[in-house]
Scaffold this motif. Structure first.
Motif, mmCIF file in Angstrom:
data_model
loop_
_atom_site.group_PDB
_atom_site.id
_atom_site.type_symbol
_atom_site.label_atom_id
_atom_site.label_comp_id
_atom_site.label_asym_id
_atom_site.label_seq_id
_atom_site.Cartn_x
_atom_site.Cartn_y
_atom_site.Cartn_z
ATOM 1 N N CYS A 236 -22.935 -53.574 -11.232
ATOM 2 C CA CYS A 236 -23.708 -52.692 -10.016
ATOM 3 C C CYS A 236 -23.914 -53.278 -8.865
ATOM 4 C CB CYS A 236 -24.429 -52.025 -10.364
ATOM 5 S SG CYS A 236 -25.593 -50.430 -8.616
ATOM 6 N N TYR A 237 -23.158 -52.950 -7.982
ATOM 7 C CA TYR A 237 -23.128 -54.086 -6.372
ATOM 8 C C TYR A 237 -25.166 -53.529 -5.924
ATOM 9 C CZ TYR A 237 -23.026 -49.996 -2.997
ATOM 10 O OH TYR A 237 -23.488 -49.075 -2.430
ATOM 11 N N MET A 238 -25.290 -52.761 -6.412
ATOM 12 C CA MET A 238 -26.581 -52.495 -5.103
ATOM 13 C C MET A 238 -27.671 -53.543 -5.649
ATOM 14 S SD MET A 238 -28.361 -48.848 -4.549
ATOM 15 C CE MET A 238 -27.549 -48.651 -2.966
ATOM 16 N N HIS A 239 -27.990 -53.515 -7.353
ATOM 17 C CA HIS A 239 -28.980 -53.945 -8.153
ATOM 18 C C HIS A 239 -28.646 -54.676 -9.412
ATOM 19 C CE1 HIS A 239 -31.202 -50.029 -6.208
ATOM 20 N NE2 HIS A 239 -31.969 -50.905 -5.955
ATOM 21 N N GLY A 240 -27.414 -54.909 -9.367
ATOM 22 C CA GLY A 240 -26.946 -55.970 -10.654
ATOM 23 C C GLY A 240 -27.178 -55.212 -11.804
ATOM 24 N N SER A 241 -27.012 -54.203 -12.076
ATOM 25 C CA SER A 241 -27.206 -53.881 -13.547
ATOM 26 C C SER A 241 -25.899 -54.217 -14.111
ATOM 27 C CB SER A 241 -27.697 -52.496 -13.502
ATOM 28 O OG SER A 241 -28.828 -52.038 -13.527
ATOM 29 N N ARG A 242 -25.737 -54.442 -15.419
ATOM 30 C CA ARG A 242 -24.111 -54.791 -16.268
ATOM 31 C C ARG A 242 -23.962 -53.865 -17.072
ATOM 32 N NH1 ARG A 242 -22.789 -58.877 -18.407
ATOM 33 N NH2 ARG A 242 -24.601 -60.016 -18.942
ATOM 34 N N PHE A 243 -22.406 -53.709 -17.027
ATOM 35 C CA PHE A 243 -22.247 -52.815 -18.120
ATOM 36 C C PHE A 243 -21.295 -52.675 -19.243
ATOM 37 C CE2 PHE A 243 -24.611 -50.116 -15.307
ATOM 38 C CZ PHE A 243 -25.256 -48.899 -15.391
ATOM 39 N N ASP A 244 -21.789 -52.910 -20.562
ATOM 40 C CA ASP A 244 -20.481 -53.215 -21.517
ATOM 41 C C ASP A 244 -19.394 -52.295 -21.060
ATOM 42 O OD1 ASP A 244 -18.640 -52.973 -23.058
ATOM 43 O OD2 ASP A 244 -20.321 -54.863 -24.314
ATOM 44 N N LEU A 245 -18.410 -52.274 -20.844
ATOM 45 C CA LEU A 245 -16.961 -50.982 -20.318
ATOM 46 C C LEU A 245 -16.591 -51.144 -21.772
ATOM 47 C CD1 LEU A 245 -14.845 -53.485 -18.192
ATOM 48 C CD2 LEU A 245 -16.132 -51.566 -17.540
ATOM 49 N N GLY B 22 -20.215 -48.841 -22.741
ATOM 50 C CA GLY B 22 -20.939 -47.941 -21.790
ATOM 51 C C GLY B 22 -22.406 -48.438 -21.809
ATOM 52 N N GLN B 23 -23.358 -49.319 -22.455
ATOM 53 C CA GLN B 23 -24.024 -49.939 -22.803
ATOM 54 C C GLN B 23 -24.709 -50.642 -21.415
ATOM 55 O OE1 GLN B 23 -26.495 -48.607 -25.029
ATOM 56 N NE2 GLN B 23 -25.397 -46.654 -25.082
ATOM 57 N N PRO B 24 -25.402 -50.443 -20.631
ATOM 58 C CA PRO B 24 -26.408 -50.918 -19.650
ATOM 59 C C PRO B 24 -26.529 -52.643 -20.426
ATOM 60 C CG PRO B 24 -28.283 -49.669 -20.745
ATOM 61 C CD PRO B 24 -27.053 -49.191 -21.417
ATOM 62 N N LEU B 25 -26.728 -53.926 -20.105
ATOM 63 C CA LEU B 25 -26.736 -55.031 -20.316
ATOM 64 C C LEU B 25 -27.565 -55.602 -19.385
ATOM 65 C CD1 LEU B 25 -23.015 -56.565 -21.286
ATOM 66 C CD2 LEU B 25 -24.933 -55.460 -22.292
ATOM 67 N N GLU B 26 -28.156 -55.340 -18.068
ATOM 68 C CA GLU B 26 -28.825 -55.873 -17.544
ATOM 69 C C GLU B 26 -29.493 -54.815 -16.665
ATOM 70 O OE1 GLU B 26 -29.059 -59.389 -16.352
ATOM 71 O OE2 GLU B 26 -27.385 -59.535 -17.486
ATOM 72 N N LEU B 27 -31.184 -54.884 -16.579
ATOM 73 C CA LEU B 27 -32.131 -54.093 -16.260
ATOM 74 C C LEU B 27 -31.347 -54.324 -14.494
ATOM 75 C CD1 LEU B 27 -35.485 -55.098 -17.577
ATOM 76 C CD2 LEU B 27 -33.901 -52.864 -17.976
ATOM 77 N N PRO B 28 -32.315 -53.035 -13.732
ATOM 78 C CA PRO B 28 -32.788 -52.060 -13.707
ATOM 79 C C PRO B 28 -32.240 -50.745 -14.982
ATOM 80 C CG PRO B 28 -32.691 -51.554 -11.911
ATOM 81 C CD PRO B 28 -31.568 -53.113 -12.492
ATOM 82 N N ALA B 29 -30.991 -50.778 -14.816
ATOM 83 C CA ALA B 29 -30.046 -49.804 -15.954
ATOM 84 C C ALA B 29 -30.857 -49.510 -17.646
ATOM 85 C CB ALA B 29 -28.704 -49.450 -15.581
ATOM 86 N N VAL C 233 -24.710 -44.925 -7.362
ATOM 87 C CA VAL C 233 -23.193 -45.708 -6.603
ATOM 88 C C VAL C 233 -22.407 -46.136 -7.089
ATOM 89 C CG1 VAL C 233 -24.863 -46.644 -4.916
ATOM 90 C CG2 VAL C 233 -24.311 -48.012 -6.876
ATOM 91 N N PRO C 234 -20.992 -46.200 -6.426
ATOM 92 C CA PRO C 234 -19.860 -45.976 -7.409
ATOM 93 C C PRO C 234 -19.865 -47.880 -8.089
ATOM 94 C CG PRO C 234 -19.107 -45.638 -5.375
ATOM 95 C CD PRO C 234 -20.226 -46.003 -5.423
ATOM 96 N N LEU C 235 -19.172 -47.653 -9.715
ATOM 97 C CA LEU C 235 -19.616 -49.197 -10.233
ATOM 98 C C LEU C 235 -17.645 -49.519 -9.488
ATOM 99 C CD1 LEU C 235 -20.860 -47.946 -13.767
ATOM 100 C CD2 LEU C 235 -21.866 -49.515 -12.290
ATOM 101 N N THR C 236 -17.324 -48.602 -9.105
ATOM 102 C CA THR C 236 -15.690 -49.988 -8.600
ATOM 103 C C THR C 236 -15.818 -50.128 -7.553
ATOM 104 O OG1 THR C 236 -15.176 -47.374 -7.505
ATOM 105 C CG2 THR C 236 -14.080 -47.669 -9.666
ATOM 106 N N ASP C 237 -17.277 -50.338 -6.930
ATOM 107 C CA ASP C 237 -17.869 -51.711 -5.573
ATOM 108 C C ASP C 237 -18.140 -52.281 -6.320
ATOM 109 O OD1 ASP C 237 -17.120 -49.628 -4.078
ATOM 110 O OD2 ASP C 237 -18.939 -48.958 -3.172
ATOM 111 N N GLY C 238 -18.850 -52.938 -7.550
ATOM 112 C CA GLY C 238 -19.140 -53.819 -8.158
ATOM 113 C C GLY C 238 -18.003 -54.420 -8.637
ATOM 114 N N GLU C 239 -18.549 -55.666 -9.296
ATOM 115 C CA GLU C 239 -17.078 -56.777 -9.856
ATOM 116 C C GLU C 239 -17.442 -56.263 -11.023
ATOM 117 O OE1 GLU C 239 -18.278 -61.074 -8.869
ATOM 118 O OE2 GLU C 239 -18.713 -60.527 -6.742
ATOM 119 N N VAL C 240 -15.932 -57.182 -11.146
ATOM 120 C CA VAL C 240 -15.306 -57.011 -13.398
ATOM 121 C C VAL C 240 -15.829 -58.093 -13.535
ATOM 122 C CG1 VAL C 240 -13.273 -56.256 -14.604
ATOM 123 C CG2 VAL C 240 -14.428 -54.831 -12.976
ATOM 124 N N ASP C 241 -15.921 -58.672 -14.469
ATOM 125 C CA ASP C 241 -16.405 -59.984 -15.422
ATOM 126 C C ASP C 241 -16.250 -59.885 -16.651
ATOM 127 O OD1 ASP C 241 -16.748 -62.551 -15.615
ATOM 128 O OD2 ASP C 241 -19.109 -62.687 -15.430
#
Length: 111
Positions: free
Chosen positions: A63-72, A75-82, A49-57
């Motif tokens: 990701c708004y769908m399941h809460g995975s966070r990525f380091d800008l 690009g590494q995932p910081l939170e599961l489930p990604a 799903v588009p990451l632009t639909d999620g929040e920047v912190d």
């Protein structure tokens, strides 16, 4: 490197992300943070799903769908489930415009 204009700096407020169409196969997001501009593939590696639909912190995007966070920065995932990284791209800001090199994703090297 072949940088192309993605958007105007004024189009992306600090703490926001916008999708940009560069005419290629990859959907790319331009993200403005207090540390500067970043470009990341605009698709979550878990839910597609588009990451632009999620929040920047800070330097992360969620990701708004399941809460995975990525380091800008990486690009590494910081939170599961990604578990898979998302490609990031070189960015350059010049004369009020944001430029991205979509043909040369940044290769993250774990240290």
């Amino acid at each position: 490197m072949s940088f192309v204009r993605a958007c105007a700096v004024a189009e992306v407020p600090v703490g926001a992300a916008i999708p940009v169409d560069l005419g290629g196969d990859a959907d790319i997001a331009v993200v403005n943070t207090i540390e500067g501009f970043f470009a990341i593939r605009d698709v979550c590696s878990h839910a597609e799903v588009p990451l632009t639909d999620g929040e920047v912190d800070g330097c992360t995007i969620e990701c708004y769908m399941h809460g995975s966070r990525f380091d800008l920065r990486t690009g590494q995932p910081l939170e599961l489930p990604a578990t898979q990284p998302v490609p990031t791209y070189p960015v350059r800001v010049d004369e009020g415009s944001v430029f991205i090199d979509p043909d040369n994703p940044i290769e993250y090297q774990e240290q």
